[in-house]
Motif scaffolding. Structure first.
Motif, PDB file in Angstrom:
ATOM      1  N   CYS A 168       0.807  -1.228   0.000  1.00  0.00           N
ATOM      2  CA  CYS A 168       0.000   0.000   0.000  1.00  0.00           C
ATOM      3  C   CYS A 168       0.840   1.278   0.000  1.00  0.00           C
ATOM      4  CB  CYS A 168      -0.930  -0.007   1.209  1.00  0.00           C
ATOM      5  SG  CYS A 168      -0.101  -0.473   2.738  1.00  0.00           S
ATOM      6  N   ILE A 169       2.150   1.197  -0.242  1.00  0.00           N
ATOM      7  CA  ILE A 169       2.948   2.421  -0.292  1.00  0.00           C
ATOM      8  C   ILE A 169       2.644   3.193  -1.569  1.00  0.00           C
ATOM      9  CG2 ILE A 169       4.779   1.336   1.077  1.00  0.00           C
ATOM     10  CD1 ILE A 169       6.474   1.377  -1.585  1.00  0.00           C
ATOM     11  N   SER A 170       3.302   4.333  -1.721  1.00  0.00           N
ATOM     12  CA  SER A 170       3.064   5.211  -2.868  1.00  0.00           C
ATOM     13  C   SER A 170       3.862   4.732  -4.087  1.00  0.00           C
ATOM     14  CB  SER A 170       3.473   6.641  -2.506  1.00  0.00           C
ATOM     15  OG  SER A 170       3.258   7.522  -3.584  1.00  0.00           O
ATOM     16  N   GLY A 171       3.161   4.169  -5.056  1.00  0.00           N
ATOM     17  CA  GLY A 171       3.815   3.677  -6.263  1.00  0.00           C
ATOM     18  C   GLY A 171       2.818   3.498  -7.381  1.00  0.00           C
ATOM     19  N   ASP A 172       3.304   3.435  -8.622  1.00  0.00           N
ATOM     20  CA  ASP A 172       2.389   3.212  -9.738  1.00  0.00           C
ATOM     21  C   ASP A 172       2.163   1.707  -9.956  1.00  0.00           C
ATOM     22  OD1 ASP A 172       4.604   2.242 -11.152  1.00  0.00           O
ATOM     23  OD2 ASP A 172       4.793   4.021 -12.435  1.00  0.00           O
ATOM     24  N   PHE A 173       1.305   1.388 -10.907  1.00  0.00           N
ATOM     25  CA  PHE A 173       0.885  -0.004 -11.110  1.00  0.00           C
ATOM     26  C   PHE A 173       2.055  -0.925 -11.463  1.00  0.00           C
ATOM     27  CE2 PHE A 173      -0.607  -3.380 -13.998  1.00  0.00           C
ATOM     28  CZ  PHE A 173      -1.501  -4.029 -13.155  1.00  0.00           C
ATOM     29  N   ILE A 174       2.943  -0.453 -12.333  1.00  0.00           N
ATOM     30  CA  ILE A 174       4.052  -1.294 -12.787  1.00  0.00           C
ATOM     31  C   ILE A 174       5.070  -1.516 -11.663  1.00  0.00           C
ATOM     32  CG2 ILE A 174       6.019  -1.451 -14.351  1.00  0.00           C
ATOM     33  CD1 ILE A 174       3.361  -2.073 -15.684  1.00  0.00           C
ATOM     34  N   SER A 175       5.479  -0.448 -10.991  1.00  0.00           N
ATOM     35  CA  SER A 175       6.458  -0.619  -9.911  1.00  0.00           C
ATOM     36  C   SER A 175       5.876  -1.469  -8.788  1.00  0.00           C
ATOM     37  CB  SER A 175       6.920   0.735  -9.369  1.00  0.00           C
ATOM     38  OG  SER A 175       5.854   1.438  -8.743  1.00  0.00           O
ATOM     39  N   HIS A 176       4.589  -1.308  -8.527  1.00  0.00           N
ATOM     40  CA  HIS A 176       3.917  -2.099  -7.495  1.00  0.00           C
ATOM     41  C   HIS A 176       4.041  -3.591  -7.781  1.00  0.00           C
ATOM     42  CE1 HIS A 176       0.300  -4.413  -6.274  1.00  0.00           C
ATOM     43  NE2 HIS A 176       0.440  -3.773  -5.141  1.00  0.00           N
ATOM     44  N   SER A 177       4.001  -3.956  -9.051  1.00  0.00           N
ATOM     45  CA  SER A 177       4.053  -5.375  -9.392  1.00  0.00           C
ATOM     46  C   SER A 177       5.449  -5.952  -9.179  1.00  0.00           C
ATOM     47  CB  SER A 177       3.607  -5.602 -10.845  1.00  0.00           C
ATOM     48  OG  SER A 177       4.549  -5.089 -11.746  1.00  0.00           O
ATOM     49  N   SER A 178       6.411  -5.097  -8.826  1.00  0.00           N
ATOM     50  CA  SER A 178       7.748  -5.558  -8.453  1.00  0.00           C
ATOM     51  C   SER A 178       7.953  -5.499  -6.941  1.00  0.00           C
ATOM     52  CB  SER A 178       8.809  -4.695  -9.145  1.00  0.00           C
ATOM     53  OG  SER A 178      10.076  -4.901  -8.566  1.00  0.00           O
ATOM     54  N   TYR A 179       7.649  -4.355  -6.324  1.00  0.00           N
ATOM     55  CA  TYR A 179       7.964  -4.198  -4.895  1.00  0.00           C
ATOM     56  C   TYR A 179       6.964  -4.865  -3.957  1.00  0.00           C
ATOM     57  CZ  TYR A 179       4.676  -0.145  -4.737  1.00  0.00           C
ATOM     58  OH  TYR A 179       3.572   0.682  -4.807  1.00  0.00           O
ATOM     59  N   ARG A 180       5.873  -5.403  -4.495  1.00  0.00           N
ATOM     60  CA  ARG A 180       4.798  -5.910  -3.644  1.00  0.00           C
ATOM     61  C   ARG A 180       5.109  -7.223  -2.923  1.00  0.00           C
ATOM     62  NH1 ARG A 180       3.135 -10.278  -6.139  1.00  0.00           N
ATOM     63  NH2 ARG A 180       3.293 -10.419  -8.420  1.00  0.00           N
ATOM     64  N   VAL A 181       6.229  -7.870  -3.205  1.00  0.00           N
ATOM     65  CA  VAL A 181       6.486  -9.191  -2.647  1.00  0.00           C
ATOM     66  C   VAL A 181       6.868  -9.126  -1.168  1.00  0.00           C
ATOM     67  CG1 VAL A 181       7.082 -10.238  -4.847  1.00  0.00           C
ATOM     68  CG2 VAL A 181       8.864  -9.126  -3.496  1.00  0.00           C
ATOM     69  N   THR A 182       6.763 -10.269  -0.499  1.00  0.00           N
ATOM     70  CA  THR A 182       6.897 -10.341   0.951  1.00  0.00           C
ATOM     71  C   THR A 182       8.225  -9.813   1.481  1.00  0.00           C
ATOM     72  OG1 THR A 182       5.441 -12.268   0.963  1.00  0.00           O
ATOM     73  CG2 THR A 182       6.743 -11.892   2.939  1.00  0.00           C
TER      74      THR A 182
END
Length: 224
Positions: A168-182
């Motif tokens: 839920c941090i501040s990021g766009d859709f593409i970057s989120h799909s990278s940083y979202r992992v555990t």
């Protein structure tokens, strides 16, 4: 053996086009077989309905595979997850927004809390995308360089005192799909925790605590 092809043989196209199974032990396997789309994760009624649909689809697929016989003979469900894992929901409007360009360029920051290396992994966003395979096309050509997630992306831009960590941090859709992992979420949580504690102890707001101070405190804690 491609599991998707086996499921399709039963007359059902799985809601996740890349179903996967992992051997746990003996005849026990862990399976990722389905997705739900367009569900508001903050709406309890929608989440409940999605859970019911997802479990129904799991039973349908398992029954179908069992009906094929052979390697699937006697297959049954032992347990399903207590709740649906949410891939993407609301995200913070922070003092910095991590973007696709940061991922590609390998951006570094003075307040970098976590170095992320996980690739861009865009799953289908609709059932139609799942069927035609377009869900992954957005990520196929994006090469990730190790990049940093700054503390500013974890601190709200418009609400003083509010911090977030994880998906839920501040990021766009593409970057989120990278940083979202555990692994990244754990590091962000640790960073947010130490900054929050320092802010509370010194009667400051999170954005008033420099990351250098938080980093030093984490180093101190880790040597104890």
């Amino acid at each position: 053996m491609q599991i998707k092809n086996e499921i399709v043989k039963t007359g059902h196209f799985p809601s996740y086009a890349s179903p996967t199974m992992f051997h746990v032990r003996d005849n026990l396997i862990f399976a990722m077989l389905n997705h739900e789309y367009g569900v508001k994760p903050w709406d309890a009624a929608e989440m409940t309905a999605a859970t019911v649909r997802a479990r129904a689809e799991m039973h349908k697929m398992v029954a179908g595979l069992r009906g094929l016989g052979g390697a699937w003979d006697g297959m049954q469900i032992v347990a399903t997850a207590e709740q649906i894992g949410v891939r993407d929901g609301r995200r913070l409007a922070g003092r910095f927004t991590v973007t696709k360009d940061d991922v590609i360029q390998g951006s570094k920051h003075d307040d970098g809390v976590v170095q992320a290396t996980f690739g861009v992994d865009v799953h289908a966003t609709t059932a139609d995308h799942n069927k035609d395979g377009s869900g992954h096309k957005a990520s196929m050509d994006i090469k990730v360089k190790p990049y940093e997630i700054p503390l500013r992306a974890m601190i709200a831009r418009d609400v003083d005192g509010l911090m977030m960590a994880g998906r839920c941090i501040s990021g766009d859709f593409i970057s989120h799909s990278s940083y979202r992992v555990t692994g990244n979420a754990v590091g962000m949580g640790e960073g947010a925790g130490v900054i929050g504690a320092l802010a509370a102890l010194s009667k400051r707001l999170p954005h008033e605590v420099p990351w250098s101070e938080g980093k030093a405190k984490l180093a101190e804690i880790r040597t104890v």
